[in-house]
Design an enzyme around this catalytic site. Structure first.
Site, PDB file in Angstrom:
ATOM      1  N   GLY A  72       0.964  -1.175  -0.060  1.00 42.69           N
ATOM      2  CA  GLY A  72       0.337   0.377   0.334  1.00 42.69           C
ATOM      3  C   GLY A  72       0.795   1.581   0.581  1.00 42.69           C
ATOM      4  O   GLY A  72       0.241   2.210  -0.449  1.00 42.69           O
ATOM      5  N   ASN A 154      -6.874   5.026   9.342  1.00 45.94           N
ATOM      6  CA  ASN A 154      -6.560   2.743   9.957  1.00 45.94           C
ATOM      7  C   ASN A 154      -6.799   3.005  11.558  1.00 45.94           C
ATOM      8  O   ASN A 154      -6.587   2.371  11.976  1.00 45.94           O
ATOM      9  CB  ASN A 154      -5.243   2.681   9.633  1.00 45.94           C
ATOM     10  N   GLN A 182      -7.945   0.143   4.036  1.00 44.39           N
ATOM     11  CA  GLN A 182      -8.341   0.318   5.447  1.00 44.39           C
ATOM     12  C   GLN A 182      -9.470  -0.571   4.387  1.00 44.39           C
ATOM     13  O   GLN A 182     -10.661  -1.046   5.429  1.00 44.39           O
ATOM     14  CB  GLN A 182      -8.759   1.308   6.430  1.00 44.39           C
ATOM     15  N   SER A 202      -4.144  -2.821  -0.427  1.00 48.05           N
ATOM     16  CA  SER A 202      -2.907  -3.739  -0.024  1.00 48.05           C
ATOM     17  C   SER A 202      -3.425  -4.810   0.505  1.00 48.05           C
ATOM     18  O   SER A 202      -4.937  -5.243   0.911  1.00 48.05           O
ATOM     19  CB  SER A 202      -2.292  -3.153   1.692  1.00 48.05           C
ATOM     20  N   GLY A 203      -2.979  -6.085   0.168  1.00 51.80           N
ATOM     21  CA  GLY A 203      -3.074  -7.608   0.084  1.00 51.80           C
ATOM     22  C   GLY A 203      -3.164  -8.088   1.834  1.00 51.80           C
ATOM     23  O   GLY A 203      -4.102  -8.072   2.154  1.00 51.80           O
ATOM     24  N   HIS A 204      -2.639  -7.819   2.930  1.00 50.76           N
ATOM     25  CA  HIS A 204      -2.592  -8.253   4.194  1.00 50.76           C
ATOM     26  C   HIS A 204      -3.503  -7.715   5.091  1.00 50.76           C
ATOM     27  O   HIS A 204      -3.532  -8.476   6.241  1.00 50.76           O
ATOM     28  CB  HIS A 204      -0.845  -8.185   4.719  1.00 50.76           C
ATOM     29  N   THR A 240      10.069  -8.166 -12.570  1.00 54.56           N
ATOM     30  CA  THR A 240       9.457  -9.203 -13.004  1.00 54.56           C
ATOM     31  C   THR A 240       8.142  -9.297 -11.859  1.00 54.56           C
ATOM     32  O   THR A 240       8.605  -8.951 -10.626  1.00 54.56           O
ATOM     33  CB  THR A 240      10.745 -10.790 -12.698  1.00 54.56           C
ATOM     34  N   CYS A 327       2.562   1.725  12.158  1.00 52.68           N
ATOM     35  CA  CYS A 327       3.490   1.963  12.005  1.00 52.68           C
ATOM     36  C   CYS A 327       4.318   2.708  13.057  1.00 52.68           C
ATOM     37  O   CYS A 327       5.556   3.595  12.991  1.00 52.68           O
ATOM     38  CB  CYS A 327       3.826   2.578  10.707  1.00 52.68           C
TER      39      CYS A 327
HETATM   40  N1  PLP Z   1      -2.549   3.334   4.292  1.00 53.47           N
HETATM   41  C1  PLP Z   1      -3.096   2.794   5.203  1.00 53.47           C
HETATM   42  C2  PLP Z   1      -4.630   3.725   5.201  1.00 53.47           C
HETATM   43  C3  PLP Z   1      -2.521   1.959   5.959  1.00 53.47           C
HETATM   44  O1  PLP Z   1      -3.618   1.139   7.252  1.00 53.47           O
HETATM   45  C4  PLP Z   1      -1.478   0.864   5.803  1.00 53.47           C
HETATM   46  C5  PLP Z   1      -0.495   0.080   6.514  1.00 53.47           C
HETATM   47  O2  PLP Z   1      -1.027   0.017   7.907  1.00 53.47           O
HETATM   48  C6  PLP Z   1      -0.537   1.638   4.841  1.00 53.47           C
HETATM   49  C7  PLP Z   1      -1.505   2.555   3.986  1.00 53.47           C
HETATM   50  C8  PLP Z   1       0.563   0.932   4.080  1.00 53.47           C
HETATM   51  O3  PLP Z   1       0.635  -0.557   3.850  1.00 53.47           O
HETATM   52  P1  PLP Z   1       1.390  -1.340   3.451  1.00 53.47           P
HETATM   53  O4  PLP Z   1       1.839  -2.255   4.764  1.00 53.47           O
HETATM   54  O5  PLP Z   1       0.772  -2.584   2.440  1.00 53.47           O
HETATM   55  O6  PLP Z   1       2.737  -0.906   3.027  1.00 53.47           O
END
Ligand code: PLP
Length: 400
Positions: A72, A154, A182, A202-204, A240, A327
């Protein structure tokens, strides 16, 4: 063994069994390079394009509007820098509009552009955790190159009025990006109907793998290349492709986006029960709008409690939670999101985010309501701040 409750799905989620199944063939059998001309490569290429179609369909986009990325953060960086710089080069526009409570992937990207001479307007966020569309409109000038406002926050989980903001941007001919990391899987998203020009995901965060993401870019949106190299991702992001994880992302998106209504119906009563239970704790505060929030997000501040200690004590009870975004936890600064909605440091420090995903149950909620109140009580018994609040020497009443 005591109960374990994973309540930090906004930080990351467990990979679902279907997602894992979807990924495995690309490590074991279909390991060809999608750029190779022989069968094994072409098979990988076909699966890659199938994944692109799946992701596009989930967003109401066209397959050639989807670019795969590594996360993301990369999608946000690319959308913002790539679009702003293209706008500057083509139209001499150097102004960006964002909000004060974006994820750092957006905020720090905007700050980096400020150092390169861009002007950035950081719109205020109101007490309810929402950006006002009319304030976006007032901030637009003839120099505005881009508006970037997140879909769902988030930390406090508030869902922004994205279709309204999109419509305003379209009216003024300003490209509109939203960080929907999110939101995907929790909110119905249709990029065309909601006037979104670029969207990061974002996948996770949706029971998919870590280290893979996507950026939707509406056809015709000017965007500089991210990685110069091979012809992958239509020459805009060489390298790749991570076929296994892209297949995992597509499987996760398909699963998440086809079950949004069920997810909302299942998680909302869990969220609301937890909110109602935690509000019974003296001097507790729900952060963010009560309804305009993600179905699995609960975010509180408890006066006279230190967030880090709360997390450690919850961990001892088998609960994984967070005080803010993954983070920023680990830093002692109060969250910029809580400061943006007007909370003072003394209140912002006592924050707790509990976020549910597909594997949480109502029993988890009951367990949380069993363990959290006594922990708060114990922490307050040791807190000089709580003592001062009790004696009336410090008051945060206006923030309750
Ligand atoms: N944007 C938001 C709102 C998020 O919550 C996050 C991850 O916590 C990100 C961006 C970043 O995503 P990634 O962990 O895939 O870099």
């Amino acid at each position: 063994m005591g109960r374990k409750v994973y309540a930090d799905n906004a930080a990351t989620t467990a990979v679902s069994p279907q997602v894992l199944e979807a990924m495995l063939p690309f490590y074991k059998e279909v390991y060809g390079n999608p750029s190779s001309l022989y069968g094994l490569g072409q098979e990988a290429k076909a699966k890659l394009e199938q994944a692109r179609e799946t992701v596009a369909k989930c967003l109401g986009a066209k397959p050639n509007e989807i670019f795969f990325t590594s996360c993301g953060t990369e999608s946000d960086n690319w959308a913002i820098k790539g679009c702003a710089k293209a706008q500057l080069k083509k139209h001499g526009k150097n102004h960006i509009i964002t909000s004060a409570f974006e994820h750092h992937a957006v905020l720090h990207t905007c700050q980096a552009l400020e150092k390169e001479g861009f002007a950035v307007t950081y719109l205020p966020v109101h007490k309810d955790g929402l950006v006002r569309p009319e304030e976006v409109e007032s901030a637009i000038t003839d120099k505005t190159a881009l508006v970037t406002i997140m879909y769902a926050n988030n930390e406090i989980g508030t869902i922004q009025p994205i279709p309204e903001i999109g419509e305003i941007c379209q009216k003024h001919g300003v490209p509109f990006h939203t960080d929907a990391v999110q939101a995907v899987g929790n909110v119905h998203i249709d990029v065309k109907a909601q006037h979104i020009d670029m969207l990061s995901l974002s996948g996770h965060k949706l029971h998919g793998p870590k280290g893979v993401g996507a950026l939707y870019v509406r056809l015709g949106t000017q965007l500089q290349n991210l990685l110069d190299g091979g012809a992958q991702e239509r020459g805009k992001r060489g390298g790749t492709e991570n076929v296994a994880e892209i297949a995992g992302l597509a499987a996760a998106m398909e699963e998440a986006c086809s079950t949004i209504d069920q997810r909302i119906a299942r998680l909302t009563p869990m969220r609301d029960k937890l909110i109602d239970g935690l509000l019974k704790i003296e001097r507790s505060r729900l952060n963010g709008h009560r309804e305009h929030r993600l179905p699995g997000n609960v975010h509180f501040c408890f006066q006279g409690v230190e967030g880090e200690s709360l997390l450690l004590m919850l961990d001892m009870q088998g609960v994984s939670a967070s005080s803010g975004s993954a983070c920023t936890s680990g830093s002692l600064d109060p969250s910029h999101v809580l400061l943006a909605i007007g909370l003072p440091h003394g209140v912002a420090h006592g924050s707790l985010r509990l976020s549910f995903g597909d594997y949480n149950t109502m029993e988890d909620v009951d367990y949380l309501l069993e363990v959290i109140p006594p922990i708060i009580q114990r922490l307050r018994a040791m807190s000089p701040l709580w003592d001062s609040i009790q004696k009336g020497q410090v008051s945060y009443d206006e923030y309750m």
